[in-house]
Design a protein around this motif. Structure first.
Motif, PDB file in Angstrom:
ATOM      1  N   ASN A   1      51.926  30.135 145.591  1.00 28.81           N
ATOM      2  CA  ASN A   1      51.751  30.796 146.873  1.00 28.81           C
ATOM      3  C   ASN A   1      53.081  30.956 147.610  1.00 28.81           C
ATOM      4  N   ASP A   2      53.981  29.975 147.437  1.00 32.76           N
ATOM      5  CA  ASP A   2      55.313  30.111 148.028  1.00 32.76           C
ATOM      6  C   ASP A   2      56.004  31.367 147.502  1.00 32.76           C
ATOM      7  N   PHE A   3      55.914  31.584 146.205  1.00 34.47           N
ATOM      8  CA  PHE A   3      56.549  32.760 145.610  1.00 34.47           C
ATOM      9  C   PHE A   3      55.878  34.047 146.092  1.00 34.47           C
ATOM     10  N   ILE A   4      54.562  34.026 146.236  1.00 31.72           N
ATOM     11  CA  ILE A   4      53.858  35.213 146.728  1.00 31.72           C
ATOM     12  C   ILE A   4      54.325  35.552 148.134  1.00 31.72           C
ATOM     13  N   GLN A   5      54.467  34.525 148.984  1.00 34.17           N
ATOM     14  CA  GLN A   5      54.926  34.774 150.340  1.00 34.17           C
ATOM     15  C   GLN A   5      56.359  35.297 150.361  1.00 34.17           C
TER      16      GLN A   5
ATOM     17  N   GLU B   1      66.517  34.611 141.739  1.00 29.38           N
ATOM     18  CA  GLU B   1      67.141  33.342 141.350  1.00 29.38           C
ATOM     19  C   GLU B   1      66.114  32.211 141.277  1.00 29.38           C
ATOM     20  N   GLN B   2      65.200  32.194 142.247  1.00 31.78           N
ATOM     21  CA  GLN B   2      64.196  31.132 142.252  1.00 31.78           C
ATOM     22  C   GLN B   2      63.153  31.320 141.157  1.00 31.78           C
ATOM     23  N   LEU B   3      62.863  32.563 140.798  1.00 34.93           N
ATOM     24  CA  LEU B   3      61.981  32.805 139.663  1.00 34.93           C
ATOM     25  C   LEU B   3      62.587  32.257 138.376  1.00 34.93           C
TER      26      LEU B   3
ATOM     27  N   VAL C   1      56.177  27.465 138.007  1.00 40.50           N
ATOM     28  CA  VAL C   1      55.036  27.067 138.838  1.00 40.50           C
ATOM     29  C   VAL C   1      54.011  28.198 138.912  1.00 40.50           C
ATOM     30  N   ILE C   2      54.399  29.396 138.496  1.00 41.21           N
ATOM     31  CA  ILE C   2      53.445  30.503 138.357  1.00 41.21           C
ATOM     32  C   ILE C   2      52.899  30.407 136.940  1.00 41.21           C
ATOM     33  N   PRO C   3      51.658  29.975 136.761  1.00 44.21           N
ATOM     34  CA  PRO C   3      51.176  29.611 135.424  1.00 44.21           C
ATOM     35  C   PRO C   3      51.042  30.773 134.446  1.00 44.21           C
ATOM     36  N   VAL C   4      50.715  31.968 134.944  1.00 37.10           N
ATOM     37  CA  VAL C   4      50.530  33.107 134.045  1.00 37.10           C
ATOM     38  C   VAL C   4      51.859  33.851 133.913  1.00 37.10           C
TER      39      VAL C   4
ATOM     40  N   GLU D   1      58.936  39.489 139.083  1.00 40.67           N
ATOM     41  CA  GLU D   1      60.355  39.804 138.853  1.00 40.67           C
ATOM     42  C   GLU D   1      60.563  41.317 138.891  1.00 40.67           C
ATOM     43  N   ALA D   2      59.637  42.061 138.289  1.00 42.58           N
ATOM     44  CA  ALA D   2      59.752  43.522 138.291  1.00 42.58           C
ATOM     45  C   ALA D   2      59.661  44.070 139.710  1.00 42.58           C
ATOM     46  N   GLU D   3      58.798  43.499 140.546  1.00 41.83           N
ATOM     47  CA  GLU D   3      58.698  43.949 141.932  1.00 41.83           C
ATOM     48  C   GLU D   3      59.999  43.684 142.686  1.00 41.83           C
ATOM     49  N   ALA D   4      60.551  42.484 142.500  1.00 32.71           N
ATOM     50  CA  ALA D   4      61.809  42.141 143.177  1.00 32.71           C
ATOM     51  C   ALA D   4      62.935  43.067 142.740  1.00 32.71           C
TER      52      ALA D   4
END
Length: 512
Positions: A42-46, A124-126, A132-135, A143-146
Motif C-alpha cells: 500500500n505504501d508503494f501504491i500511495q 529506486e525503491q521498487l 513487498v509487492i507479492p505479484v 515500474e512501467a507507470e513510473a
C-alpha cells in the motif's frame, strides 16, 4: 484511479518530504523516513498515486491541463489574449521577451521536475524493496507507470524549453547543482527507453475503479507523438524538433491503438466531453478529476479560457473575476454557426439575469466544451471534469498526418478520416486529396480549446509564417512582439538561472 487519488492528500505527511521549490532544491528522503514508509504494498501504491498527482495535477495553482491551455492554446493563433490588466497569460500571448519570471513558465518547469523526482524515487525503491509487492506482474506494471510518468514529464520539458538537465535518480542539492542542461538527443534516449518499457509492460486496460491509470495504448499514443515531434522541422533551434524521418514508427504505434479494438470514434462531438470513464471510448489518455470529495482532487482548468459573465449566466459565480480572453477571428471564421463543434464548443450568446454582470453578451464568445455545470463542486478548484490528453479522434488524425509524410496508409485513408470528422460536425463529406496544410486546418477546428494548437503549428513546419500572418491580420493594437524561431521555446525560469549562476545558459531571444 479516482478512488486512489483521494489518498494523495495524505501522501506528503507520510513521506515527510521537504517541499521542492525547483529541481535544484530537490532533497532525497532521509534514510529513516524511506525505511519507515516503503514497507508495504500500500505504501508503494500511495507513492505511485502521488507521482501521478504531481505529473498531472501539478504542485500549485496549475496542472498539466492549465499548462497546455496557457502555454499552447493561448500562445497560438486560436486566441488574441490581450487584457487591460496585468495577467501572466498576456505575456504568453504577446510574445514578451521578459517571460523568465512568468508564473506559468516557472510552473511548467517546477512541477515536471517535482514529478520526475517522485518517479525516480519510486523506481529506486521498487528496485530496493519492491519484493513487498507479492505479484511480480503488479510490481512490473508499477515500474512501467513510473517510467511512463517520467517520460511524460521530460517530453513536456523538451517541448517547452529544449535542452534541460537530465536527472535519472534522486540526488542531493549539491549533486544537482553540477548538472548542466543536457543535449536534447540524450534526454530523448531516456524518454524512448522509458516509453518502450511502458509499452511492453503496462496493462492494456483497467477496470472502472482504476480509470485514469495509463495503459499500454496511452503509452503508445505518447510514444507516437514523441516520434512525430522528433520528425518535425527543427527551425534552426535547439529544441525538441530534430527533423528526423520517424513517421513510420509513429504510424505503427497509432495503428496499434486503432487495431486494439478498445477505442471508437465518438458518435457525437458533445459526448466526447460529457461521457466520463471507461464508457467513453474516445478516452486514450485522460487526467481524472472529481468534485465534492473534500480531498482536493477537483479540477480548475476549465476556468482558464472562461469569462466571469459566462459562468454567471450558468449561475456559477465567484470563478475569480475572470477577464475575457478573446477567441481569434480567424478561428471563429473557420467554424460556421451550423458546425456542431461551434454549437457545442463555443457560447456565442449568453445572458446574465441577475447580479454584477447583468445583461446579454453577443460579442464575447467563450470556449465552453469542457464547462459542465452539472460537474461543478464547491468553488473554482472543485470541478469534476476530466481532461483528455489524447482522444481517439486525435489518434486517427495523427495517423493521417503520418500518412501524408509517407509513414503508412493511403490518401484514401486520410480523406476518410477527415470526412468522418466533418460528418460528425454536421458538415458535408466533401474532403478529397487532403493536404498537410488542410489537415492542420481540420485539426484546428476539431481540437480548439484542448491545448494542442501550438504543438500542431510547430509540427506543421509553418509556425512562424502562420503566426506572423495571424499577427498582421488581428493585432491592430500592435501588442504582440516579435515572433521568430526563438519564440518556439520558452525561457529557462529566472529562479533556475539564479540558483547557481552560470550553470545554465538562457534560451536565445529572452532578456535574462
Amino acid at each position: 484511479m479516482k478512488k486512489y487519488i483521494y489518498l494523495i492528500a495524505n501522501i506528503f505527511a507520510l513521506l515527510i518530504l521537504v517541499s521542492c521549490e525547483d529541481e535544484l532544491n530537490q532533497v532525497p528522503l532521509s534514510e529513516g523516513t524511506t525505511e519507515n514508509f516503503y514497507s508495504t504494498q500500500n505504501d508503494f501504491i500511495q507513492a505511485r498515486n502521488a507521482t501521478y498527482s504531481i505529473a498531472f495535477h501539478g504542485t500549485g495553482t496549475y496542472g498539466y491541463p492549465s499548462r497546455v491551455l496557457n502555454l499552447s492554446e493561448t500562445r497560438s493563433d486560436n486566441f488574441y489574449a490581450t487584457t487591460q490588466a496585468s495577467r501572466d497569460w498576456e505575456g504568453i500571448n504577446n510574445f514578451f521577451v521578459s517571460l523568465s519570471s512568468n508564473s506559468l513558465v516557472t510552473e511548467a518547469y517546477v512541477s515536471n521536475y517535482n514529478a520526475i523526482y517522485k518517479a525516480n524515487q519510486l523506481l529506486e525503491q521498487l528496485e530496493a524493496r519492491g519484493q513487498v509487492i507479492p505479484v511480480v506482474a503488479d510490481r512490473t506494471n508499477m515500474e512501467a507507470e513510473a517510467r511512463f510518468l517520467r517520460a511524460f514529464c521530460y517530453f513536456d520539458l523538451l517541448r517547452w524549453f529544449g535542452k534541460v538537465p537530465l536527472i535519472k535518480n534522486t540526488l542531493s542539492p549539491q549533486e544537482v547543482a553540477s548538472i548542466k542542461r543536457t543535449a536534447v538527443t540524450e534526454v530523448y534516449d531516456l524518454i524512448l527507453s522509458d516509453l518502450q518499457f511502458a509499452v511492453n509492460n503496462l496493462a492494456p486496460s483497467y477496470d472502472a475503479a482504476n480509470f485514469g491509470r495509463v495503459t499500454k495504448y496511452g503509452a503508445k499514443g505518447l510514444l507516437a507523438l514523441v516520434y512525430m515531434t522528433r520528425s518535425s522541422p527543427n527551425y534552426g533551434i535547439d529544441g525538441a524538433m530534430l527533423g528526423l524521418n520517424e513517421w513510420d514508427k509513429a504510424y505503427q504505434q497509432l495503428n496499434d491503438i486503432k487495431s486494439s479494438g478498445l477505442y471508437a470514434f465518438g458518435s457525437s462531438y458533445e459526448s466526447i466531453f460529457r461521457v466520463e470513464g471507461n464508457t467513453n471510448k474516445e478516452n486514450v489518455l485522460v487526467i481524472p478529476y472529481s468534485q465534492n470529495t473534500g480531498n482536493g482532487v477537483g479540477g480548475n482548468f476549465m476556468v482558464e479560457l472562461g469569462y466571469e459573465p459566462y459562468f454567471a449566466s450558468l449561475n456559477l459565480s465567484q470563478q475569480g473575476s475572470l477577464e475575457y480572453r478573446p477567441i481569434s477571428e480567424s478561428l471563429l471564421n473557420l467554424l460556421s454557426l451550423t458546425d456542431n463543434r461551434r454549437i457545442f464548443g463555443i457560447a456565442d450568446t449568453y445572458t446574465v439575469t441577475s447580479g454584477t454582470y447583468l445583461g446579454t453578451y453577443t460579442d464575447r464568445p467563450v470556449v465552453r466544451k469542457y464547462i459542465d455545470a452539472s460537474r461543478y463542486g464547491n468553488g473554482r478548484e472543485d470541478w469534476g471534469v476530466d481532461f483528455i490528453v489524447m482522444r481517439y479522434t486525435d489518434v486517427l488524425m495523427l495517423m493521417a498526418e503520418c500518412t501524408l509524410h509517407g509513414g503508412g496508409g493511403s490518401q484514401a485513408d486520410v480523406d476518410a478520416i477527415v470526412n468522418d470528422v466533418r460528418q460528425r460536425a454536421g458538415l458535408a463529406r466533401d474532403a478529397s486529396n487532403v493536404t498537410l496544410d488542410q489537415l492542420f486546418e481540420h485539426r484546428r477546428t476539431e481540437f480548439f480549446g484542448e491545448g494542442t494548437r501550438w504543438f500542431d503549428l510547430i509540427r506543421s513546419g509553418n509556425a512562424i509564417t502562420i503566426m506572423n500572418a495571424w499577427k498582421t491580420a488581428e493585432d491592430a493594437s500592435n501588442s504582440i512582439g516579435t515572433i521568430d524561431k526563438n519564440s518556439l521555446l520558452y525561457p529557462m525560469p529566472l529562479q533556475e538561472m539564479l540558483a547557481v549562476p552560470g550553470l545554465y545558459e538562457q534560451n536565445p531571444g529572452y532578456d535574462n
